[in-house]
Design an enzyme around this catalytic site. Structure first.
Site, short mmCIF file in Angstrom:
data_model
loop_
_atom_site.label_atom_id
_atom_site.label_comp_id
_atom_site.label_asym_id
_atom_site.label_seq_id
_atom_site.Cartn_x
_atom_site.Cartn_y
_atom_site.Cartn_z
N TYR A 51 -0.16 -3.06 -0.34
CA TYR A 51 -0.97 -3.07 -1.57
C TYR A 51 -1.26 -4.48 -2.07
O TYR A 51 -1.61 -4.66 -3.24
CB TYR A 51 -0.29 -2.23 -2.65
CG TYR A 51 -0.49 -0.74 -2.47
CD1 TYR A 51 -1.74 -0.15 -2.69
CD2 TYR A 51 0.55 0.09 -2.09
CE1 TYR A 51 -1.94 1.22 -2.53
CE2 TYR A 51 0.37 1.46 -1.94
CZ TYR A 51 -0.88 2.01 -2.16
OH TYR A 51 -1.07 3.36 -2.02
N ASN A 114 0.08 9.98 -7.69
CA ASN A 114 -1.11 10.82 -7.49
C ASN A 114 -1.24 11.40 -6.08
O ASN A 114 -2.34 11.62 -5.59
CB ASN A 114 -2.36 10.06 -7.93
CG ASN A 114 -2.55 8.77 -7.17
OD1 ASN A 114 -1.78 8.47 -6.27
ND2 ASN A 114 -3.57 8.01 -7.51
N HIS A 117 -3.06 8.81 -0.82
CA HIS A 117 -3.91 7.62 -0.72
C HIS A 117 -5.09 7.95 0.18
O HIS A 117 -4.95 8.72 1.13
CB HIS A 117 -3.11 6.48 -0.08
CG HIS A 117 -3.95 5.31 0.33
ND1 HIS A 117 -4.36 4.35 -0.57
CD2 HIS A 117 -4.49 4.96 1.53
CE1 HIS A 117 -5.12 3.46 0.06
NE2 HIS A 117 -5.21 3.80 1.33
#
Ligand code: UDP
Ligand code: MG
Length: 139
Positions: A51, A114, A117
């Site tokens: 990231y 969430n 990805h």
């Protein structure tokens, strides 16, 4: 005729909640073929490197902690228009804004945790796939 490719991860929240099977079913129903797949836990350093592009964002530290908090499933998927179609299948980053029936609407719990990805461009899909898989592992 082979389609093009995207890269995905089933994130630690979804693995903890036993949603690997449900999410893989949605991926297959969406018309994606699995080219390569592995189950592993990222170290903090590895999650930070993956990231890197978000390094300056306020959520970077939290994101790295979360993504190294437990095992993930990383996979390369193939379909015509793979990158855009997969972003549609997963829904908006914030599950509160994700369209009904999308993977994030069904399985994400918050904007950070969430569930999945999805790469945001062909170039990033290739780079991210290369982060996890050797050439031998992605025919
Ligand atoms: N994220 C977060 N807070 C935010 C935005 C993003 O924790 O305000 C996390 C979330 O897990 C997201 C990831 O950082 O999936 C990467 O953010 P990006 O904007 O690239 O969203 P995505 O492409 O995953 O929809
Ligand atoms: Mg992104």
């Amino acid at each position: 005729m082979a389609g093009n490719r995207t890269f995905t991860m089933i994130k630690p929240d979804a693995v903890r909640q036993n949603n690997i099977g449900n999410i893989l079913a949605k991926i297959n129903e969406g018309g994606f073929r699995i080219i390569a797949m592995k189950y592993l836990r990222l170290s903090k350093e590895q999650a930070g490197a993956f990231y890197e592009v978000h390094k300056e964002r306020p959520f970077y530290g939290e994101l790295v902690d979360f993504m190294s908090s437990g095992p993930i499933v990383a996979a390369i998927l193939e379909k015509d228009n793979a990158v855009a179609d997969f972003r549609t299948l997963i829904g908006a980053t914030n599950p509160a804004e994700a369209a009904e029936g999308t993977i994030r609407a069904l399985y994400a719990t918050s904007i950070g945790e969430n569930a999945v990805h999805g790469a945001d461009s062909d170039e990033n899909a290739e780079r991210e796939g290369g982060f996890f898989f050797s050439h031998l592992e992605r025919p």
